[in-house]
Each structure stands twice: as structure tokens, then as C-alpha cells.
Write a protein that holds these residues in place. Structure first.
Motif, PDB file in Angstrom:
ATOM      1  N   THR A  37       0.829  -1.205   0.000  1.00  0.00           N
ATOM      2  CA  THR A  37       0.000   0.000   0.000  1.00  0.00           C
ATOM      3  C   THR A  37       0.864   1.256   0.000  1.00  0.00           C
ATOM      4  O   THR A  37       0.471   2.286  -0.570  1.00  0.00           O
ATOM      5  N   GLU A  38       2.028   1.196   0.605  1.00  0.00           N
ATOM      6  CA  GLU A  38       2.941   2.343   0.565  1.00  0.00           C
ATOM      7  C   GLU A  38       3.385   2.640  -0.865  1.00  0.00           C
ATOM      8  O   GLU A  38       3.496   3.808  -1.265  1.00  0.00           O
ATOM      9  N   VAL A  39       3.614   1.584  -1.651  1.00  0.00           N
ATOM     10  CA  VAL A  39       3.971   1.794  -3.062  1.00  0.00           C
ATOM     11  C   VAL A  39       2.759   2.323  -3.825  1.00  0.00           C
ATOM     12  O   VAL A  39       2.867   3.234  -4.654  1.00  0.00           O
ATOM     13  N   ARG A  40       1.579   1.749  -3.539  1.00  0.00           N
ATOM     14  CA  ARG A  40       0.353   2.250  -4.163  1.00  0.00           C
ATOM     15  C   ARG A  40       0.169   3.735  -3.869  1.00  0.00           C
ATOM     16  O   ARG A  40      -0.274   4.502  -4.726  1.00  0.00           O
ATOM     17  N   GLN A  41       0.499   4.148  -2.662  1.00  0.00           N
ATOM     18  CA  GLN A  41       0.337   5.539  -2.252  1.00  0.00           C
ATOM     19  C   GLN A  41       1.110   6.465  -3.194  1.00  0.00           C
ATOM     20  O   GLN A  41       0.589   7.501  -3.629  1.00  0.00           O
ATOM     21  N   ALA A  42       2.328   6.071  -3.521  1.00  0.00           N
ATOM     22  CA  ALA A  42       3.149   6.892  -4.411  1.00  0.00           C
ATOM     23  C   ALA A  42       2.617   6.870  -5.840  1.00  0.00           C
ATOM     24  O   ALA A  42       2.475   7.919  -6.480  1.00  0.00           O
ATOM     25  N   VAL A  43       2.302   5.675  -6.336  1.00  0.00           N
ATOM     26  CA  VAL A  43       1.890   5.547  -7.743  1.00  0.00           C
ATOM     27  C   VAL A  43       0.498   6.137  -7.960  1.00  0.00           C
ATOM     28  O   VAL A  43       0.258   6.851  -8.948  1.00  0.00           O
ATOM     29  N   GLU A  44      -0.430   5.870  -7.051  1.00  0.00           N
ATOM     30  CA  GLU A  44      -1.779   6.411  -7.218  1.00  0.00           C
ATOM     31  C   GLU A  44      -1.788   7.927  -7.015  1.00  0.00           C
ATOM     32  O   GLU A  44      -2.607   8.630  -7.620  1.00  0.00           O
ATOM     33  N   GLY A  45      -0.886   8.443  -6.194  1.00  0.00           N
ATOM     34  CA  GLY A  45      -0.761   9.892  -6.061  1.00  0.00           C
ATOM     35  C   GLY A  45      -0.355  10.516  -7.384  1.00  0.00           C
ATOM     36  O   GLY A  45      -0.906  11.550  -7.801  1.00  0.00           O
ATOM     37  N   LEU A  46       0.598   9.878  -8.052  1.00  0.00           N
ATOM     38  CA  LEU A  46       1.025  10.333  -9.380  1.00  0.00           C
ATOM     39  C   LEU A  46      -0.147  10.313 -10.353  1.00  0.00           C
ATOM     40  O   LEU A  46      -0.382  11.275 -11.096  1.00  0.00           O
ATOM     41  N   CYS A  47      -0.904   9.215 -10.352  1.00  0.00           N
ATOM     42  CA  CYS A  47      -2.034   9.082 -11.286  1.00  0.00           C
ATOM     43  C   CYS A  47      -3.098  10.143 -11.023  1.00  0.00           C
ATOM     44  O   CYS A  47      -3.676  10.698 -11.965  1.00  0.00           O
ATOM     45  N   ALA A  48      -3.361  10.430  -9.767  1.00  0.00           N
ATOM     46  CA  ALA A  48      -4.360  11.447  -9.434  1.00  0.00           C
ATOM     47  C   ALA A  48      -3.913  12.817  -9.942  1.00  0.00           C
ATOM     48  O   ALA A  48      -4.730  13.594 -10.474  1.00  0.00           O
ATOM     49  N   ALA A  49      -2.624  13.116  -9.783  1.00  0.00           N
ATOM     50  CA  ALA A  49      -2.101  14.392 -10.277  1.00  0.00           C
ATOM     51  C   ALA A  49      -2.233  14.476 -11.796  1.00  0.00           C
ATOM     52  O   ALA A  49      -2.641  15.510 -12.345  1.00  0.00           O
ATOM     53  N   LYS A  50      -1.888  13.387 -12.476  1.00  0.00           N
ATOM     54  CA  LYS A  50      -2.014  13.359 -13.934  1.00  0.00           C
ATOM     55  C   LYS A  50      -3.475  13.470 -14.363  1.00  0.00           C
ATOM     56  O   LYS A  50      -3.798  14.136 -15.351  1.00  0.00           O
ATOM     57  N   ALA A  51      -4.366  12.828 -13.613  1.00  0.00           N
ATOM     58  CA  ALA A  51      -5.790  12.905 -13.930  1.00  0.00           C
ATOM     59  C   ALA A  51      -6.287  14.344 -13.812  1.00  0.00           C
ATOM     60  O   ALA A  51      -7.085  14.803 -14.642  1.00  0.00           O
ATOM     61  N   ALA A  52      -5.810  15.061 -12.798  1.00  0.00           N
ATOM     62  CA  ALA A  52      -6.218  16.462 -12.624  1.00  0.00           C
ATOM     63  C   ALA A  52      -5.747  17.314 -13.798  1.00  0.00           C
ATOM     64  O   ALA A  52      -6.414  18.287 -14.178  1.00  0.00           O
ATOM     65  N   GLN A  53      -4.623  16.957 -14.387  1.00  0.00           N
ATOM     66  CA  GLN A  53      -4.110  17.691 -15.539  1.00  0.00           C
ATOM     67  C   GLN A  53      -4.888  17.361 -16.812  1.00  0.00           C
ATOM     68  O   GLN A  53      -5.079  18.222 -17.676  1.00  0.00           O
ATOM     69  N   ASN A  54      -5.360  16.108 -16.913  1.00  0.00           N
ATOM     70  CA  ASN A  54      -5.952  15.624 -18.158  1.00  0.00           C
ATOM     71  C   ASN A  54      -7.475  15.695 -18.207  1.00  0.00           C
ATOM     72  O   ASN A  54      -8.061  15.590 -19.291  1.00  0.00           O
ATOM     73  N   VAL A  55      -8.144  15.808 -17.076  1.00  0.00           N
ATOM     74  CA  VAL A  55      -9.583  15.587 -16.993  1.00  0.00           C
ATOM     75  C   VAL A  55     -10.371  16.519 -17.922  1.00  0.00           C
ATOM     76  O   VAL A  55     -10.076  17.714 -18.038  1.00  0.00           O
ATOM     77  N   THR A  56     -11.357  15.946 -18.606  1.00  0.00           N
ATOM     78  CA  THR A  56     -12.241  16.706 -19.488  1.00  0.00           C
ATOM     79  C   THR A  56     -13.548  17.026 -18.757  1.00  0.00           C
ATOM     80  O   THR A  56     -13.834  16.473 -17.689  1.00  0.00           O
ATOM     81  N   ASP A  57     -14.333  17.894 -19.352  1.00  0.00           N
ATOM     82  CA  ASP A  57     -15.624  18.239 -18.744  1.00  0.00           C
ATOM     83  C   ASP A  57     -16.515  17.002 -18.602  1.00  0.00           C
ATOM     84  O   ASP A  57     -17.202  16.831 -17.589  1.00  0.00           O
TER      85      ASP A  57
END
Length: 229
Positions: A89-109
């Protein structure tokens, strides 16, 4: 189609990949449980595959950390201790944090509407005490965030980690009171992504999985009620 036996080429490779996927999916779904023996002959019959692709799939899954094979004892689904679950879960924390940041950059309406819709459904499910529905929506949320992030390598890493941790995720997802803890965390992730704020999205995701780690550390290895990542 060529019938070449060259490694990485031909229909046999496609069959092997399909067998790997089927066994992985069964582990993710909990149809194959930790500690369960994996008998090649039985798998061949269940999957309609020959012994060669089944054996190759088990070797592949061993390398992925999903099963373990011992001399003269065959293969079984790997048992993951609480300590290992925390490390995963500690590794997931890092990777999913990255994905959430990327999602915030990419998200469409349109994707914002989808995320908000899942959030509303999670609130409604919890309001009527439908914990199984809530758990399904949780999975949908994580999948959608991963899709929006568009990080194939991260997707592959997370699929492996979630498969290895499926027993603990299931126990945590249904534990009494856990959804009430995780719901505001999920809504915070949704809000941050929909606000197109990468830093807030990563922080919300890390905070959520930090809460999961705390809940795991409160677990004993083989006891406690069922709980949600």
C-alpha cells in the motif's frame, strides 16, 4: 496465422497471455483465495488450455508475485501478511498519487461529470447502507482515475499490487464503519481532480491511502472483519 514456436511469436503466446489474464482475474475476484493450491491438470480443464501454456502462465504469475511455487509441492496463491500488505500500500500511495495528479491535468468536462456522478452514487449507496454497492463504486472510481491519468506503466504496476493485496482490500472494504471513513476521502479526491488541481489531487490520494495503511496496521494477520482501499 503463423505457427512458429519462436518465443514471443505465434498463437501459443496469445494462449499463454489469455491464461495469465484468466488466473489473474480469478485472484482479483477472490475466486482463487490465498493459500489455495493451483493444480495444473485442474486449471487445464477449467480454462480449456493445454498444460504448456498453463505451466508458463504459473511461472509468469510467480514472477509477478501473485503465486508461489515450491519443489515437490506445486503452486499456490501467495499469502500476503499484514506487513507485506502495508508495504504494498505504501507503493500504491506513491503511484496512485502520481495518477491522481495526472488525472487532474488531463480531466475533461465529460470526465468531471462521470467523477461527480460516481461520488453522488457513493453517497447514496452509503446512505441506504448498501456497502457492496459502495465497494463496487470505489473500484469504478479508482479505474476511472487511472483511465483519465493515461499512465499505462502505472496501470500495470497498480494491477499487480492490487491483485497481490486483494484479500486485505476485501476485508477492509466491508468492515463496519470503514466506508464512513473512506467516503469523505474519496470525495476529496474527486473534488481535487475536478478542480484540475494536481497537487491537491495527489495529496488527497496520499492521505486516503495513508488512512488505509493505518487501518491495515490495526489489523491482525488472520482476524478482523471484512475492509476498503
Amino acid at each position: 496465422m503463423s505457427t512458429s514456436s519462436t518465443p514471443g511469436v505465434g498463437p501459443d503466446v496469445d494462449v499463454e497471455v489469455d491464461v495469465v489474464s484468466q488466473i489473474r482475474d480469478a485472484i482479483l475476484a477472490g475466486s482463487l483465495v490465498p493459500g489455495q493450491r493451483l493444480v495444473e491438470a485442474e486449471l487445464c480443464e477449467q480454462l480449456g488450455a493445454k498444460r504448456g501454456p498453463v505451466r508458463a502462465a504459473l511461472i509468469d504469475l510467480e514472477h509477478q508475485g501473485l503465486i508461489e511455487r515450491r519443489a515437490n509441492r506445486g503452486a499456490r496463491v501467495r499469502i500476503v501478511s499484514v506487513e507485506q500488505a502495508v508495504a504494498i500500500t505504501e507503493v500504491r500511495q506513491a503511484v496512485e498519487g502520481l495518477c491522481a495528479a495526472k488525472a487532474a491535468q488531463n480531466v475533461t468536462d465529460q470526465q468531471i461529470s462521470e467523477l461527480r456522478g460516481i461520488g453522488d452514487e457513493m453517497v447514496a449507496a452509503l446512505g441506504v447502507g448498501d456497502v457492496l454497492r459502495y465497494s463496487d463504486l470505489n473500484s469504478r472510481l479508482h479505474q476511472l482515475v487511472g483511465s483519465i491519468a493515461d499512465q499505462p506503466v502505472a496501470d500495470e504496476v497498480l494491477a499487480n499490487l492490487r491483485a497481490r493485496n486483494v484479500r486485505h482490500q476485501y476485508r477492509l472494504s466491508l468492515r463496519a464503519g470503514r466506508p464512513q471513513v473512506s467516503l469523505p476521502q474519496h470525495l476529496a479526491i474527486i473534488d481535487a481532480i475536478c478542480s484540475r488541481d494536481p497537487q491537491a489531487a495527489e495529496m488527497a490520494t496520499r492521505a486516503h491511502l495513508g488512512s488505509v495503511i493505518e487501518a491495515l496496521q490495526a489489523e491482525t494477520d488472520d482476524h478482523g472483519g471484512p475492509f476498503e482501499a
